[in-house]
Design an enzyme around this catalytic site. Structure first.
Site, PDB file in Angstrom:
ATOM      1  N   GLU A 139      32.285  19.893  17.697  1.00 58.88           N
ATOM      2  CA  GLU A 139      30.513  19.512  17.985  1.00 58.88           C
ATOM      3  C   GLU A 139      31.841  19.348  19.768  1.00 58.88           C
ATOM      4  OE1 GLU A 139      28.781  14.830  17.510  1.00 58.88           O
ATOM      5  OE2 GLU A 139      31.235  15.123  17.687  1.00 58.88           O
TER       6      GLU A 139
ATOM      7  N   TRP B  32      28.490   5.885  24.559  1.00 63.05           N
ATOM      8  CA  TRP B  32      28.065   5.094  25.439  1.00 63.05           C
ATOM      9  C   TRP B  32      26.745   6.731  25.415  1.00 63.05           C
ATOM     10  CZ3 TRP B  32      27.756  10.454  26.620  1.00 63.05           C
ATOM     11  CH2 TRP B  32      28.888  11.276  26.329  1.00 63.05           C
TER      12      TRP B  32
ATOM     13  N   CYS C 249      25.167  12.804  18.088  1.00 69.14           N
ATOM     14  CA  CYS C 249      25.715  13.237  17.458  1.00 69.14           C
ATOM     15  C   CYS C 249      24.872  14.378  16.208  1.00 69.14           C
ATOM     16  CB  CYS C 249      26.096  12.376  17.086  1.00 69.14           C
ATOM     17  SG  CYS C 249      24.822  11.032  16.090  1.00 69.14           S
TER      18      CYS C 249
ATOM     19  N   LYS D 102      32.151  -3.809  21.296  1.00 65.98           N
ATOM     20  CA  LYS D 102      32.816  -3.546  22.096  1.00 65.98           C
ATOM     21  C   LYS D 102      32.371  -2.206  22.269  1.00 65.98           C
ATOM     22  CE  LYS D 102      35.994  -0.368  22.329  1.00 65.98           C
ATOM     23  NZ  LYS D 102      35.404   0.059  23.857  1.00 65.98           N
TER      24      LYS D 102
ATOM     25  N   GLU E 164      29.891   6.301  11.460  1.00 71.03           N
ATOM     26  CA  GLU E 164      29.012   7.046  11.959  1.00 71.03           C
ATOM     27  C   GLU E 164      29.310   7.766  12.639  1.00 71.03           C
ATOM     28  OE1 GLU E 164      26.720   8.925  14.039  1.00 71.03           O
ATOM     29  OE2 GLU E 164      26.178   7.293  14.981  1.00 71.03           O
TER      30      GLU E 164
ATOM     31  N   SER F 267      33.281   9.096  17.163  1.00 68.24           N
ATOM     32  CA  SER F 267      33.863  10.357  16.923  1.00 68.24           C
ATOM     33  C   SER F 267      34.900  10.344  15.522  1.00 68.24           C
ATOM     34  CB  SER F 267      35.030  11.238  18.257  1.00 68.24           C
ATOM     35  OG  SER F 267      36.597   9.992  18.159  1.00 68.24           O
TER      36      SER F 267
ATOM     37  N   TYR G 275      44.162   1.562  10.941  1.00 71.98           N
ATOM     38  CA  TYR G 275      43.716  -0.717  11.484  1.00 71.98           C
ATOM     39  C   TYR G 275      43.418  -1.258  10.249  1.00 71.98           C
ATOM     40  CZ  TYR G 275      43.068   1.507  15.892  1.00 71.98           C
ATOM     41  OH  TYR G 275      44.180   2.047  17.145  1.00 71.98           O
TER      42      TYR G 275
END
Length: 496
Positions: A400, A166, A301, A190, A266, A244, A254
């Site tokens: 972080e 976001w 980030c 997504k 990333e 993250s 997955y």
């Protein structure tokens, strides 16, 4: 930036029509019944209710992308024609720049001046750059024996699942979508459940620009359901993720549990910003350090969250940063005068405040901020925060935080500075301030980071790649190197 007043932005916000469904196979589609609220962090009010994707909606979007790739025109178009569509997307994003910037500002708290002047500029520029690149990619024909012809071709990898956060909802989506489309891939995006509205508008723009049905699909929902369904889907060939490190690990699992799809990550960062006594301009170095950690509310980030300063100049540099922090105007994201907006929501604000509390408990010294701002308005605001006397073992220096919280650490020699800089599981970015060319080269090589800035921060353009080392991920966004993520190399050997 447009000359639009605070009052005018408020008026436009009230009249804004926002999407609420998914965008699948070239059209807006309702969900299966469930929905979720998108809450504006500027005032805690619900902006819209958006359809919540489950496995059925993800299946529908992937099926549309598969049809468009296997039987549709997009992968078979001449690269120049694909490029022209990407350029039309860029043109339409420019035409709707104000609406999109307003949507971004409302859904994630970014100041409107940054949403318009930085976020939209980056998204538009990304589609334009890859639109211009599409027909300039070349294959190879290695020299072989006279009785053979060898061809090495790059072919589109197939259906790309893209999951983006976001903090830069359109920029990071564009970094995935544009190069994937340029190669002939199809995409299922997504977005974060905190910022789905701008992504849905982007999909509408792409369809209006002439992108064939199914080439770009957007499904909205949370990570444990929609993200997991996309990561496990056997018809997704490539998964590109920004977010993250913890969630990145899930996508690797997955892939292992499904079709071994390629996963490009990333991830997080804890970027060091090293200031040496011979920096060409200490005032500028300190001012840039403050800008870097407080820009976008520290929700980056690459944020230079660790300021490593030589002990001989530490107090001088820190005082400038503290003064900048105290003077920074925190306010309504829709006010063009605002310099730092709202954090993305109450849950995230709570996590950042928890880090601040731990820093105090561990003995770091609070020099500025450390508390909520504008608490009476219902928004998720935090005062710019600076700690010094930070020990490398403290949580402030290791984890972080993803907020406007700076940790100042000191060192006495260059070897110690490099060791401190590299003492992290992350390796996304770093910076060095020095006037010595040899030092600049040697330290840049020694820093374990995907990007090293010298005497600047957050500079660059689309010609250079972006990505990390260590637990900051793999693969690269931006530049021609991003094409590598969305293509397969094929060797054809022809015996003559």
């Amino acid at each position: 930036m447009l000359d639009v007043s605070h009052e005018e932005w408020l008026r436009r916000a009230k009249s804004l029509t926002l999407p609420g469904g998914h965008h699948i196979d070239g059209a807006d589609r309702p969900g299966g019944g469930a929905d979720f609220a998108v809450v504006s962090p500027r005032d805690g009010q619900v902006l819209a209710r958006v359809a919540d994707a489950g496995p059925a909606e993800v299946d529908a979007a992937v099926a549309a992308a598969r049809r468009a790739f296997d039987a549709g025109p997009w992968p078979r178009l001449a690269p120049a024609e694909r490029g022209r569509v990407l350029l039309r997307i860029a043109d339409l994003l420019e035409e709707r720049r104000e609406e999109l910037a307003l949507t971004v500002s409302l859904e994630m708290g970014k100041p409107i001046s940054d949403a318009y002047g930085i976020e939209l500029r980056a998204a538009i520029g990304t589609f334009r750059w890859y639109g211009q690149l599409a027909d300039k990619l070349t294959d190879e024909s290695p020299h072989t024996a006279p009785d053979a012809l060898a061809l090495v071709t790059r072919e589109p990898a197939g259906v790309v699942g893209a999951v983006v956060p976001w903090n830069f909802p359109l920029t990071l989506a564009s970094w995935k979508i544009a190069p994937a489309l340029a190669t002939g891939c199809t995409v299922v995006l997504k977005p974060s459940e905190n910022s789905p509205l701008s992504a849905l508008l982007l999909a509408r723009v792409a369809t209006e620009a002439g992108l064939p049905p199914g080439v770009l699909n957007v499904v909205c929902g949370d990570g444990p359901v929609a993200g997991r369904a996309l990561g496990l889907h056997p018809d997704v060939d490539v998964l590109a993720f920004t977010g993250s490190t913890a969630v990145g690990r899930h996508f690797l699992r997955y892939a292992a549990d499904s079709n071994l799809k390629r996963v490009w990550l990333e991830l997080g960062g804890k970027s060091p910003n090293i200031v040496l006594p011979d920096a060409p301009d200490l005032e500028r170095a300190a001012a840039t350090a403050a800008w870097g950690i407080f820009f976008n509310q520290g929700e980056m980030c690459t944020a230079p969250s660790r300021l490593l300063v030589h002990s001989s100049i530490a107090e001088q540099v820190t005082e400038v940063v503290v003064a900048r922090a105290r003077a920074l105007r925190v306010g309504d994201p829709l006010d063009p005068a605002t310099e730092m907006g709202a954090l993305v929501g109450e849950a995230h604000l709570g996590r950042v405040l928890d880090h601040i509390g731990t820093g105090l408990d561990e003995g770091a010294r609070l020099r500025a901020g450390g508390e909520r701002a504008l608490a009476d308005g219902g928004g998720s605001f935090l005062r710019p925060t600076v700690f010094d006397r930070v020990d490398p073992g403290m949580r402030l220096a290791r984890e972080e935080i993803f907020g406007p919280v700076l940790s100042v650490l000191t060192f006495d020699d260059l070897d110690e500075a490099v060791a401190l800089a590299n003492a992290t599981e992350y390796g996304l970015a770093a910076a060095l301030w020095t006037s010595d060319l040899t030092t600049a080269h040697r330290v840049s090589r020694a820093l374990k980071a995907g990007t090293v800035w010298v005497n600047c921060y957050e500079e660059g353009d689309l010609t250079v790649p972006f990505g990390g080392m260590k637990q900051s991920g793999n693969g690269r966004d931006k530049s021609v190197h991003a094409i590598e993520k969305y293509t397969e190399l094929k060797t054809t050997w022809i015996q003559l």
